[in-house]
Design an enzyme around this catalytic site. Structure first.
Site, mmCIF file in Angstrom:
data_model
loop_
_atom_site.group_PDB
_atom_site.id
_atom_site.type_symbol
_atom_site.label_atom_id
_atom_site.label_comp_id
_atom_site.label_asym_id
_atom_site.label_seq_id
_atom_site.Cartn_x
_atom_site.Cartn_y
_atom_site.Cartn_z
ATOM 1 N N ASN A 87 -98.342 54.235 22.067
ATOM 2 C CA ASN A 87 -98.394 54.703 20.676
ATOM 3 C C ASN A 87 -98.106 53.517 19.748
ATOM 4 O O ASN A 87 -96.992 52.994 19.736
ATOM 5 C CB ASN A 87 -97.366 55.829 20.488
ATOM 6 C CG ASN A 87 -97.438 56.431 19.096
ATOM 7 O OD1 ASN A 87 -98.223 55.979 18.260
ATOM 8 N ND2 ASN A 87 -96.632 57.451 18.853
ATOM 9 N N LYS B 201 -98.078 53.562 16.539
ATOM 10 C CA LYS B 201 -97.429 54.023 15.286
ATOM 11 C C LYS B 201 -98.013 53.264 14.095
ATOM 12 O O LYS B 201 -99.224 53.017 14.064
ATOM 13 C CB LYS B 201 -95.909 53.882 15.409
ATOM 14 C CG LYS B 201 -95.384 54.697 16.599
ATOM 15 C CD LYS B 201 -93.923 55.003 16.557
ATOM 16 C CE LYS B 201 -93.567 55.924 17.711
ATOM 17 N NZ LYS B 201 -92.183 56.302 17.766
ATOM 18 N N HIS C 199 -96.301 64.916 16.913
ATOM 19 C CA HIS C 199 -95.286 63.895 17.180
ATOM 20 C C HIS C 199 -94.106 64.152 16.256
ATOM 21 O O HIS C 199 -94.274 64.664 15.149
ATOM 22 C CB HIS C 199 -95.879 62.495 16.944
ATOM 23 C CG HIS C 199 -94.977 61.413 17.432
ATOM 24 N ND1 HIS C 199 -93.936 60.948 16.677
ATOM 25 C CD2 HIS C 199 -94.921 60.751 18.609
ATOM 26 C CE1 HIS C 199 -93.281 60.027 17.378
ATOM 27 N NE2 HIS C 199 -93.870 59.883 18.557
ATOM 28 N N GLU D 225 -90.484 64.536 24.182
ATOM 29 C CA GLU D 225 -89.817 63.374 23.579
ATOM 30 C C GLU D 225 -88.592 63.863 22.816
ATOM 31 O O GLU D 225 -88.709 64.760 21.978
ATOM 32 C CB GLU D 225 -90.738 62.684 22.561
ATOM 33 C CG GLU D 225 -91.840 61.870 23.177
ATOM 34 C CD GLU D 225 -92.416 60.839 22.188
ATOM 35 O OE1 GLU D 225 -93.218 60.034 22.638
ATOM 36 O OE2 GLU D 225 -92.053 60.843 20.998
ATOM 37 N N ILE E 110 -85.840 57.857 20.247
ATOM 38 C CA ILE E 110 -87.008 57.032 19.916
ATOM 39 C C ILE E 110 -86.567 55.678 19.368
ATOM 40 O O ILE E 110 -85.667 55.604 18.525
ATOM 41 C CB ILE E 110 -87.920 57.776 18.914
ATOM 42 C CG1 ILE E 110 -88.604 58.952 19.626
ATOM 43 C CG2 ILE E 110 -88.965 56.831 18.307
ATOM 44 C CD1 ILE E 110 -89.467 59.815 18.739
ATOM 45 N N GLY F 90 -87.601 55.696 24.105
ATOM 46 C CA GLY F 90 -86.756 54.634 24.642
ATOM 47 C C GLY F 90 -87.238 54.004 25.938
ATOM 48 O O GLY F 90 -86.509 53.212 26.549
ATOM 49 N N ALA G 46 -93.780 53.122 22.666
ATOM 50 C CA ALA G 46 -94.150 52.513 21.383
ATOM 51 C C ALA G 46 -93.407 51.203 21.161
ATOM 52 O O ALA G 46 -93.902 50.120 21.466
ATOM 53 C CB ALA G 46 -93.904 53.490 20.247
ATOM 54 N N SER G 47 -92.174 51.297 20.652
ATOM 55 C CA SER G 47 -91.482 50.098 20.158
ATOM 56 C C SER G 47 -91.329 48.983 21.187
ATOM 57 O O SER G 47 -91.578 47.814 20.875
ATOM 58 C CB SER G 47 -90.107 50.481 19.611
ATOM 59 O OG SER G 47 -89.368 51.180 20.576
#
Ligand code: G3P
Length: 214
Positions: free
Chosen positions: A5, A7, A87, A135, A140, A170, A191-192
């Protein structure tokens, strides 16, 4: 499966999305890797990289008089193969969820619906979707993966659900993937830690190799 993702991270927007994802073209693996991009980048990713790409959101509208909204038809035309729905950063009411699932199907878009609690995920299992994600929004973009704190909930969900379960929040390592597989999960959403990784390519390779013994 690995869902990436993107984002609205700057590192994953426009030309930078192409730079970030270009290595995916060369990866040969049985594990499906699917970037989930901003609507404005889908056409570019599809055109320049020719890889499968999904959308991050779909609005509950019919095509026509809906200025500024994202329709299922437009996502399909842009080259999306699927869409992430509900989401935690873009929630929809239950009625809207049912409507967008219908619109996605009409436009041959695959669906990954996100539940933010165990109860929500169980409840969503009745809906006509392709994949179901769990999730916990509190985790997150943190250093604590959902596998570290919620393995028993995830295991229970994987046993009860009829849809393939994807988990996110995470997630950052091959270890997380291994733990997810042990719980009966079919894929991860990241994602991150992907976008911000020193080497996103190396990270994805590590995740892939953690799936491999399957
Ligand atoms: O959809 C993926 C997501 O919300 C997880 O984010 O940054 O914890 O990998 P992150």
């Amino acid at each position: 499966m690995i869902f990436l993702n993107l984002k609205t991270y700057k590192e994953a927007t426009g030309k930078r999305a192409i730079k970030l994802l270009s290595f995916l073209k060369k990866i040969k693996s049985k594990i499906k890797i699917i970037p989930i991009a901003q609507a404005t980048d889908i056409y570019r990713i599809k055109k320049e990289l020719g890889i499968e790409v999904w959308a991050q959101h779909l609005d509950p509208i019919d095509e026509g008089r809906a200025t500024g909204y994202i329709s299922a038809f437009s996502l399909k035309q842009a080259g999306a193969s699927g869409v992430l729905i509900n989401h935690s950063e873009h929630k929809l009411e239950k009625k809207a969820i049912i409507f967008v699932i219908k619109k996605a199907k009409e436009n041959s878009l695959k669906t990954l619906l996100v539940g933010h609690t165990k109860e929500m995920v169980l409840n969503f299992d009745k809906l006509p979707i392709d994949f179901l994600a769990y999730e916990d929004e509190r985790l997150i973009a943190t250093e604590t993966s959902i596998l570290e704190t919620q393995a028993s909930i995830i295991k229970d969900l994987a046993q009860k659900l009829k849809h393939p379960l994807i988990v996110g929040a995470g997630i950052k390592s091959g270890e997380d993937v291994k733990n997810a597989l042990l719980c009966g999960v079919k894929g991860v959403l990241i994602a991150s830690h992907f976008v911000k990784a020193k080497s996103p390519k190396k990270m994805v390779k590590e995740l892939i190799s953690s799936f491999s013994p399957q």
